[in-house]
Design an enzyme around this catalytic site. Structure first.
Site, PDB file in Angstrom:
ATOM      1  N   PRO A 260      17.459  18.344   2.231  1.00 44.96           N
ATOM      2  CA  PRO A 260      17.539  19.897   1.301  1.00 44.96           C
ATOM      3  C   PRO A 260      18.147  20.802   2.280  1.00 44.96           C
ATOM      4  CG  PRO A 260      15.438  18.677   0.883  1.00 44.96           C
ATOM      5  CD  PRO A 260      16.234  17.988   2.087  1.00 44.96           C
ATOM      6  N   GLU A 261      19.191  21.515   1.871  1.00 47.81           N
ATOM      7  CA  GLU A 261      19.869  22.357   2.513  1.00 47.81           C
ATOM      8  C   GLU A 261      20.005  23.795   1.731  1.00 47.81           C
ATOM      9  OE1 GLU A 261      22.884  21.625   5.444  1.00 47.81           O
ATOM     10  OE2 GLU A 261      22.079  19.697   5.755  1.00 47.81           O
TER      11      GLU A 261
ATOM     12  N   LYS B 181      16.501  27.970   2.917  1.00 48.04           N
ATOM     13  CA  LYS B 181      15.767  26.676   2.590  1.00 48.04           C
ATOM     14  C   LYS B 181      14.667  26.614   1.745  1.00 48.04           C
ATOM     15  CE  LYS B 181      17.825  24.173   6.536  1.00 48.04           C
ATOM     16  NZ  LYS B 181      17.774  23.490   7.898  1.00 48.04           N
TER      17      LYS B 181
ATOM     18  N   ARG C 124      17.552  18.135  16.709  1.00 45.62           N
ATOM     19  CA  ARG C 124      18.148  17.589  15.407  1.00 45.62           C
ATOM     20  C   ARG C 124      19.294  16.492  15.870  1.00 45.62           C
ATOM     21  NH1 ARG C 124      16.910  19.751  10.706  1.00 45.62           N
ATOM     22  NH2 ARG C 124      17.629  17.866   9.659  1.00 45.62           N
TER      23      ARG C 124
END
Length: 262
Positions: A2-3, A50, A249
């Site tokens: 999800p972004e 987000k 990340r």
């Protein structure tokens, strides 16, 4: 993953079922903060970066962050809510049921109190209109001499909405190496990078399948998830840095199209 584009689509799906409706049933797992009540009216459903925000009576706002694998969906009232260990929220109104799965961050805050994580976000780059002067000023204010572009794009205090996919994809289109430091960039270069991220997010707001390569083109991404595959532009092998190695990340880039000098 999800972004900002995913949250926009979630808000569009939930709005017809929730907005302006009276709550007929509620269930939460691991909610932090005050609990909304059955009988409350839902005043708004909004995506900010987000986060998905649902405002109830008394200016009580439910904030959910979907993390790596969370999701929102709706269902009719003609069948029971699913019995899933990942289920976190159930909100029922006369028009249907909203279900949240696997969200790691669920909390309520009073609107305008400044206590919610979403209150500390930069401009949402998935919006149609973005004040890039503010984004660039934030880019400088929240960067040190060692902050890289890959870290910058994920810093939601600078600008909200960009996640790990759009991070790598925007850097590729901009022709910038992910580990160049922000201090080496001009304001024009930062403007170009953030503008690309903005265009990618906006282009994906209303589509169920994310694509940064353009509709009808081969594949959905230029570099993300394509370690050791050939670059779609130059045919060199896509490089990769695992999460925790150089940044928190994972990151993908083309060493030819994204040279180490910006």
């Amino acid at each position: 993953m999800p972004e900002g584009d995913t949250l926009r689509r979630a808000a569009e799906v939930l709005t017809p079922v929730l907005e302006g409706q009276v709550v007929t049933d509620l269930w939460f797992q691991k909610l932090r903060g005050y609990r909304p009540r059955v009988g409350d009216t839902i005043h708004s459903v909004e995506a900010v970066g987000k986060y998905l925000l649902i405002e109830f009576d008394r200016k009580l706002v439910l904030h959910t962050h979907l993390g790596m694998s969370g999701s929102w969906r709706t269902s009719g009232l003609d069948r029971p809510a699913p019995q899933s260990p990942k289920l976190r929220i159930v909100i029922e109104t006369p028009l249907g049921r909203a279900l949240c799965f696997a969200a790691p961050d669920i909390s309520t805050h009073i609107a305008g109190s400044g206590t919610a994580p979403a209150d500390r976000l930069g401009p949402d780059v998935s919006n149609d209109d973005v004040d890039f002067d503010v984004v660039i000023a934030n880019s400088r204010a929240h960067s040190t001499e060692t902050t890289t572009l890959a870290e910058l794009l994920l810093d939601q205090r600078v600008a909200a909405g960009v996640g790990n996919v759009f991070k790598s994809e925007a850097l590729f289109v901009a022709g910038l190496h992910p580990f160049i430091v922000v201090s080496a960039m001009t304001d024009d270069q930062l403007y170009k990078l953030w503008s690309i991220a903005h265009r990618q997010l906006v282009a994906n707001r209303a589509t169920p399948y994310r694509s940064t390569t353009g509709r009808g083109n081969e594949g959905r991404t230029h570099v993300y998830g394509r370690h050791r595959f050939a670059c779609r532009r130059c045919d060199n092998s896509i490089d990769f840095s695992a999460a925790g190695k150089r940044t928190a990340r994972s990151t993908y880039w083309c060493p030819s199209c994204q040279p180490t000098q910006g």
